[in-house]
Design a protein around this motif. Sequence first.
Motif, PDB file in Angstrom:
ATOM      1  N   VAL A  84     -24.806   0.747  16.767  1.00  0.00           N
ATOM      2  CA  VAL A  84     -23.706   1.588  17.366  1.00  0.00           C
ATOM      3  C   VAL A  84     -22.339   1.368  16.293  1.00  0.00           C
ATOM      4  O   VAL A  84     -21.893   2.271  16.031  1.00  0.00           O
ATOM      5  N   SER A  85     -22.326   0.316  15.958  1.00  0.00           N
ATOM      6  CA  SER A  85     -20.994  -0.049  15.023  1.00  0.00           C
ATOM      7  C   SER A  85     -21.324   0.706  13.888  1.00  0.00           C
ATOM      8  O   SER A  85     -20.323   1.455  13.290  1.00  0.00           O
ATOM      9  N   SER A  86     -22.384   1.005  13.146  1.00  0.00           N
ATOM     10  CA  SER A  86     -22.478   1.719  11.993  1.00  0.00           C
ATOM     11  C   SER A  86     -22.492   2.983  12.391  1.00  0.00           C
ATOM     12  O   SER A  86     -21.737   3.791  11.612  1.00  0.00           O
ATOM     13  N   TRP A  87     -22.931   3.612  13.357  1.00  0.00           N
ATOM     14  CA  TRP A  87     -22.726   4.938  13.627  1.00  0.00           C
ATOM     15  C   TRP A  87     -21.417   5.365  13.851  1.00  0.00           C
ATOM     16  O   TRP A  87     -21.108   6.344  13.513  1.00  0.00           O
ATOM     17  N   VAL A  88     -20.775   4.962  14.709  1.00  0.00           N
ATOM     18  CA  VAL A  88     -19.351   4.977  14.847  1.00  0.00           C
ATOM     19  C   VAL A  88     -18.569   4.991  13.751  1.00  0.00           C
ATOM     20  O   VAL A  88     -17.726   5.872  13.192  1.00  0.00           O
ATOM     21  N   GLY A 114      -5.557  -9.750   7.225  1.00  0.00           N
ATOM     22  CA  GLY A 114      -6.239  -9.121   6.262  1.00  0.00           C
ATOM     23  C   GLY A 114      -6.133  -7.546   6.529  1.00  0.00           C
ATOM     24  O   GLY A 114      -6.602  -6.706   5.618  1.00  0.00           O
ATOM     25  N   LEU A 115      -5.794  -7.144   7.638  1.00  0.00           N
ATOM     26  CA  LEU A 115      -5.640  -5.609   8.128  1.00  0.00           C
ATOM     27  C   LEU A 115      -4.642  -5.049   7.166  1.00  0.00           C
ATOM     28  O   LEU A 115      -3.522  -5.415   7.004  1.00  0.00           O
ATOM     29  N   ASP A 116      -4.935  -3.752   6.734  1.00  0.00           N
ATOM     30  CA  ASP A 116      -4.150  -3.097   5.789  1.00  0.00           C
ATOM     31  C   ASP A 116      -4.129  -1.719   6.139  1.00  0.00           C
ATOM     32  O   ASP A 116      -5.158  -0.982   5.915  1.00  0.00           O
ATOM     33  N   PRO A 117      -3.079  -0.905   6.702  1.00  0.00           N
ATOM     34  CA  PRO A 117      -1.696  -1.574   6.701  1.00  0.00           C
ATOM     35  C   PRO A 117      -1.568  -2.308   7.673  1.00  0.00           C
ATOM     36  O   PRO A 117      -2.406  -2.100   8.814  1.00  0.00           O
ATOM     37  N   MET A 118      -0.940  -3.406   7.846  1.00  0.00           N
ATOM     38  CA  MET A 118      -0.614  -4.310   9.178  1.00  0.00           C
ATOM     39  C   MET A 118      -0.210  -3.680  10.234  1.00  0.00           C
ATOM     40  O   MET A 118       0.859  -2.870  10.115  1.00  0.00           O
ATOM     41  N   ASP A 119      -0.920  -4.036  11.260  1.00  0.00           N
ATOM     42  CA  ASP A 119      -0.545  -3.401  12.706  1.00  0.00           C
ATOM     43  C   ASP A 119      -1.260  -4.344  13.973  1.00  0.00           C
ATOM     44  O   ASP A 119      -1.958  -5.270  13.416  1.00  0.00           O
ATOM     45  N   PHE A 120      -0.749  -4.060  14.897  1.00  0.00           N
ATOM     46  CA  PHE A 120      -1.878  -4.588  16.062  1.00  0.00           C
ATOM     47  C   PHE A 120      -3.102  -4.048  15.806  1.00  0.00           C
ATOM     48  O   PHE A 120      -3.374  -2.827  15.522  1.00  0.00           O
ATOM     49  N   HIS A 121      -4.094  -4.682  16.152  1.00  0.00           N
ATOM     50  CA  HIS A 121      -5.655  -4.105  16.083  1.00  0.00           C
ATOM     51  C   HIS A 121      -6.283  -4.229  17.243  1.00  0.00           C
ATOM     52  O   HIS A 121      -5.651  -4.836  18.245  1.00  0.00           O
ATOM     53  N   ALA A 122      -7.365  -3.368  17.379  1.00  0.00           N
ATOM     54  CA  ALA A 122      -8.142  -3.363  18.636  1.00  0.00           C
ATOM     55  C   ALA A 122      -9.712  -3.267  18.158  1.00  0.00           C
ATOM     56  O   ALA A 122      -9.786  -2.601  17.359  1.00  0.00           O
ATOM     57  N   VAL A 123     -10.250  -4.381  18.855  1.00  0.00           N
ATOM     58  CA  VAL A 123     -11.578  -4.300  18.479  1.00  0.00           C
ATOM     59  C   VAL A 123     -12.729  -4.227  19.953  1.00  0.00           C
ATOM     60  O   VAL A 123     -11.876  -4.461  20.783  1.00  0.00           O
ATOM     61  N   ALA A 124     -14.011  -4.026  19.788  1.00  0.00           N
ATOM     62  CA  ALA A 124     -14.721  -4.077  20.919  1.00  0.00           C
ATOM     63  C   ALA A 124     -15.306  -5.349  20.990  1.00  0.00           C
ATOM     64  O   ALA A 124     -15.492  -5.994  20.141  1.00  0.00           O
ATOM     65  N   GLU A 125     -15.676  -5.933  22.234  1.00  0.00           N
ATOM     66  CA  GLU A 125     -16.464  -7.130  22.609  1.00  0.00           C
ATOM     67  C   GLU A 125     -17.792  -6.718  23.114  1.00  0.00           C
ATOM     68  O   GLU A 125     -17.576  -5.977  24.183  1.00  0.00           O
ATOM     69  N   ALA A 126     -18.962  -7.285  22.762  1.00  0.00           N
ATOM     70  CA  ALA A 126     -20.119  -6.747  23.624  1.00  0.00           C
ATOM     71  C   ALA A 126     -20.575  -8.036  24.065  1.00  0.00           C
ATOM     72  O   ALA A 126     -20.766  -8.984  23.229  1.00  0.00           O
ATOM     73  N   TYR A 127     -21.361  -8.096  25.126  1.00  0.00           N
ATOM     74  CA  TYR A 127     -22.044  -8.913  25.859  1.00  0.00           C
ATOM     75  C   TYR A 127     -23.464  -8.926  25.622  1.00  0.00           C
ATOM     76  O   TYR A 127     -24.262  -8.201  26.256  1.00  0.00           O
ATOM     77  N   VAL A 128     -24.060  -9.585  24.647  1.00  0.00           N
ATOM     78  CA  VAL A 128     -25.419  -9.656  24.614  1.00  0.00           C
ATOM     79  C   VAL A 128     -25.887 -11.325  24.130  1.00  0.00           C
ATOM     80  O   VAL A 128     -25.169 -12.009  23.578  1.00  0.00           O
ATOM     81  N   GLU A 129     -26.949 -11.590  24.409  1.00  0.00           N
ATOM     82  CA  GLU A 129     -27.434 -13.077  24.229  1.00  0.00           C
ATOM     83  C   GLU A 129     -26.517 -13.937  24.896  1.00  0.00           C
ATOM     84  O   GLU A 129     -26.339 -15.046  24.337  1.00  0.00           O
ATOM     85  N   TRP A 155     -20.069 -13.161  24.570  1.00  0.00           N
ATOM     86  CA  TRP A 155     -19.387 -12.056  23.850  1.00  0.00           C
ATOM     87  C   TRP A 155     -19.223 -12.189  22.462  1.00  0.00           C
ATOM     88  O   TRP A 155     -18.740 -13.066  21.761  1.00  0.00           O
ATOM     89  N   TRP A 156     -19.433 -10.964  21.876  1.00  0.00           N
ATOM     90  CA  TRP A 156     -19.379 -10.865  20.296  1.00  0.00           C
ATOM     91  C   TRP A 156     -18.378  -9.744  19.781  1.00  0.00           C
ATOM     92  O   TRP A 156     -18.460  -8.520  20.718  1.00  0.00           O
ATOM     93  N   VAL A 157     -17.894  -9.968  18.776  1.00  0.00           N
ATOM     94  CA  VAL A 157     -16.997  -8.752  18.144  1.00  0.00           C
ATOM     95  C   VAL A 157     -17.774  -7.909  17.521  1.00  0.00           C
ATOM     96  O   VAL A 157     -18.468  -7.905  16.920  1.00  0.00           O
ATOM     97  N   VAL A 158     -17.384  -6.516  17.852  1.00  0.00           N
ATOM     98  CA  VAL A 158     -17.807  -5.358  17.477  1.00  0.00           C
ATOM     99  C   VAL A 158     -16.721  -4.489  16.681  1.00  0.00           C
ATOM    100  O   VAL A 158     -15.810  -4.250  17.567  1.00  0.00           O
ATOM    101  N   ASP A 159     -16.416  -4.286  15.391  1.00  0.00           N
ATOM    102  CA  ASP A 159     -15.307  -3.572  14.947  1.00  0.00           C
ATOM    103  C   ASP A 159     -15.867  -2.521  13.990  1.00  0.00           C
ATOM    104  O   ASP A 159     -16.138  -2.977  12.808  1.00  0.00           O
ATOM    105  N   ALA A 160     -16.071  -1.202  14.542  1.00  0.00           N
ATOM    106  CA  ALA A 160     -16.635  -0.286  13.781  1.00  0.00           C
ATOM    107  C   ALA A 160     -15.578   0.025  12.672  1.00  0.00           C
ATOM    108  O   ALA A 160     -16.138   0.831  11.764  1.00  0.00           O
ATOM    109  N   THR A 161     -14.325  -0.095  12.682  1.00  0.00           N
ATOM    110  CA  THR A 161     -13.578   0.141  11.434  1.00  0.00           C
ATOM    111  C   THR A 161     -13.866  -0.786  10.258  1.00  0.00           C
ATOM    112  O   THR A 161     -13.465  -0.238   9.350  1.00  0.00           O
ATOM    113  N   ALA A 162     -14.084  -1.840  10.620  1.00  0.00           N
ATOM    114  CA  ALA A 162     -14.621  -2.738   9.497  1.00  0.00           C
ATOM    115  C   ALA A 162     -13.278  -3.223   8.463  1.00  0.00           C
ATOM    116  O   ALA A 162     -13.522  -3.310   7.435  1.00  0.00           O
ATOM    117  N   LEU A 163     -11.996  -2.914   9.366  1.00  0.00           N
ATOM    118  CA  LEU A 163     -10.776  -3.065   8.285  1.00  0.00           C
ATOM    119  C   LEU A 163     -10.364  -4.330   8.262  1.00  0.00           C
ATOM    120  O   LEU A 163      -9.312  -4.907   7.550  1.00  0.00           O
TER     121      LEU A 163
END
Lengths: 264, 264, 264, 264
Positions: free
Chosen positions: D125-129, D184-199, D202-210
């Motif tokens: 999902v992360s790669s697709w997005v 490490g975000l560039d340009p710096m700003d507030f950021h938002a990521v998904a978290e998914a519940y598996v195994e 809760w794990w981070v999923v950040d499709a922006t990879a920023l």
Amino acid sequence: MQRQVTAQLSGLITGPAELLLAIAVADGPARTERLSLTLDGVELVTQEIAAPHGGRLHLVSGVPSGEFAVDYSATVDGIAPIEVPGALDRIEYARPSRYCDSDKLMPVAQAEFAGLAGKALLDAVSSWVGAHLSYVAGSSKPIDGAVDTYLSRQGVCRDYAHLVIALLRGLNVPARLAAVYAPGLDPMDFHAVAEAYVEGAWWVVDATALAPRPSLLRIATGRDAADTAFLSTLSGSLSLTGIEVTATVDELPADDLTLLTALR
Amino acid sequence: MQRQVTAQLSGLITGPAELLLAIAVADGPARTERLSLTLDGVELVTQEIAAPHGGRLHLVSGVPSGEFAVDYSATVDGIAPIEVPGALDRIEYARPSRYCDSDKLMPVAQAEFAGLAGKALLDAVSSWVGAHLSYVAGSSKPIDGAVDTYLSRQGVCRDYAHLVIALLRGLNVPARLAAVYAPGLDPMDFHAVAEAYVEGAWWVVDATALAPRPSLLRIATGRDAADTAFLSTLSGSLSLTGIEVTATVDELPADDLTLLTALR
Amino acid sequence: MQRQVTAQLSGLITGPAELLLAIAVADGPARTERLSLTLDGVELVTQEIAAPHGGRLHLVSGVPSGEFAVDYSATVDGIAPIEVPGALDRIEYARPSRYCDSDKLMPVAQAEFAGLAGKALLDAVSSWVGAHLSYVAGSSKPIDGAVDTYLSRQGVCRDYAHLVIALLRGLNVPARLAAVYAPGLDPMDFHAVAEAYVEGAWWVVDATALAPRPSLLRIATGRDAADTAFLSTLSGSLSLTGIEVTATVDELPADDLTLLTALR
Amino acid sequence: MQRQVTAQLSGLITGPAELLLAIAVADGPARTERLSLTLDGVELVTQEIAAPHGGRLHLVSGVPSGEFAVDYSATVDGIAPIEVPGALDRIEYARPSRYCDSDKLMPVAQAEFAGLAGKALLDAVSSWVGAHLSYVAGSSKPIDGAVDTYLSRQGVCRDYAHLVIALLRGLNVPARLAAVYAPGLDPMDFHAVAEAYVEGAWWVVDATALAPRPSLLRIATGRDAADTAFLSTLSGSLSLTGIEVTATVDELPADDLTLLTALR
């Protein structure tokens, strides 16, 4: 009445592209005009295609990548004869269209304007839209339609016109969009207004009230902005970098809002 | 080829109403036909209005409240001459419309069908839609468009056709909707298919694959179902209580899916 | 006040499935109850999970394919103590949610109900929704939200409640959905009402006016119907084939609409 | 690991207003911090409200009109203990929400990611997005949800996260949004990521990879951006004129994408 209009567009094409222009004034009153389209300074050949209600499209095919520039000017003397509505007009323009989703707005339209008809209805819809929307440049997206505008309560001229059209169609009144040159508009730009079919003819409804109706000059006519874009691509892509429009009239007319006024 | 079709509609009108029928076969091949519209058993006078691409609408005005019945039958011998596309066709049918919101689906279409063109593209879009949608009677609403169908992955023939059309337009291929009689369709009903403009002509695309293409018989043609409803009201309201359609051909043709086939 | 409620559900499971039930009455007044869930006649073990505002969910995991049957009954004596709103309540329930898209409806809400607050606002919103919607079974889809209902002007109890909630949130009034048993409802079914936070507490708003408010009995509470479905799957799928609900009260109370009434 | 973050906001309030801030780091690792909120240079009193998953909101009531300035800084040493998921987490975060309309995207999700589960699904999902969206500042509206982003194929970090979340929920995987500081975000700003519940966690999923996942620092957590806005009004209105965010870490960590990584 003499009206003078000009339009200058410039931008970048990624070709091979096919461009469609809808900037020439519609057939009707006498005119002299000049249209030039160049790519990297070299003149391109355009094909004129007749569109509904006197519209005149200009198509350019096989355009390679480069910088394009469009330069149009026209002087129009007198006014167009009154349009004789075709038999299909009443039918076709009562249907929902891409940006005038009147089938979704019908219950709203019927609740809000119950019992009104004819000029009283046009005045009521125009006043309602003018009073409930705020004109905010950049507030809408190209994919937004009348429902979006109805909800957000803001937009630009095309959004005002789409909402007017959708509400009227929701009441079974045929309505369409006209792209026009608008002497007196400030800031000057291409303008869009609704036309409604009541009492056997087509009348201008402009809920923005930003320019006098009697000197509006028709360019293109259609179901909604999908039919009237001043510049679009049938293939390839372009990015517009400059646009300048002028529209003047020898004497800016008074606009008597108690009258039904046609686009001529 | 001889095709025979009938359509019988019945229902209740709350008048005064103005009804529009699009059930007569389009101009083209030789035909004999009969159309009767009655209110409470009394014959009403209909006005025939020419519509695009040979379409023939029938309008009935000033209808009071009552029970209406429509009875139509036609025998059609031979096939229509090949349509010569008009200059505006390529332009007009590439635009987004109410139920074919191709401007919204363009990124999806371009991601899914990149690099395809001509017949290969038509086959790919038709196969994709056929494979990804489930035909479920009653699964869609009249206000649903191609985006809704794309997301829900189910619909009926009009939804299949709308999605095909929107995907094609999203790839700059002109596409339109045709309401047709469809010999071989099971269960029998009015049918709707897409037509796409490639290689200089219009070709049938029917992602439902529910009836052979060579014997489809055109009724109405337009941007989407807003232009082809078999029964609608310009004023007043109606509720449909019965509908029965038949369509037969002297010999059901084979459908060679490797060929581009026109609606004739 | 003594209330007696029952709910019986049956259907087919395609497993392995995980089912979630929200049919038990919320914690509050004294109760005796019985819950049974069987698959092909064999009792399954359910896990009770505490949900917000006294809600009690029942989870069943690892269910294979088969016929399931749910049988619930409860007798409830007395009424719940008044809920003490949590600090987050005012904040969380003012936010837009899936089926209460108050961010889209905010301009409409503010234009329609300008200047009203407190009980006068609740009455105005409830009356407006009751007057402008028609209760039509089957008129809405599960994916429809408040904007859809606002436009179509029809729906069932959940749609009425969603629209009330979205309009209130659009005016910065916290509002939430409660699934309830509703003695007096006709035809009997699960019911849904809005709750609004004004004057420091939560009050029932039921624009359908289909059952007296004082005897409504809370099941589940949340932002909208996404939080209160009586039966859902976390994995696998099910098709419901039967549902029967009863709800009675020893004496159906009068409903004094001049009063703010809490769900107890 | 030591992380240092700051946030400075300024703007104009039309009061009386009630403001809600979600800029403080969530409870977890040891921190020292300072929060100041002034109106026309005068310090205002804020009330801290505990929000789910360690979140800490700050509420300011009764603010008159004027210029406000928010100044926040925090130094965070170490990492948070692993979160123990609550019993409701799996249930609540699998539901559709305002900007993660997973009920509409479910057929798409199931067609696109059939057969995948666990970490393989998150990666897919992360790669697709990441591959199908373009990061375009200003391309989305505040009212846009996952369906809009799915169709337009562009957006900013919140849109990427909403689409990841909606696709995962469409596959019955619980997923939520986390607003974070992102060294490490560039340009710096507030950021938002998904978290998914598996195994079971809760794990981070950040499709922006920023930004590297291991040094992300949680602010607020919720169903979608409706729950995590850094500044909102419960009444009154404000216009933001300035925003500056910084986030640094003593040593920017490597991000091993083959691992499941939690937000700590």
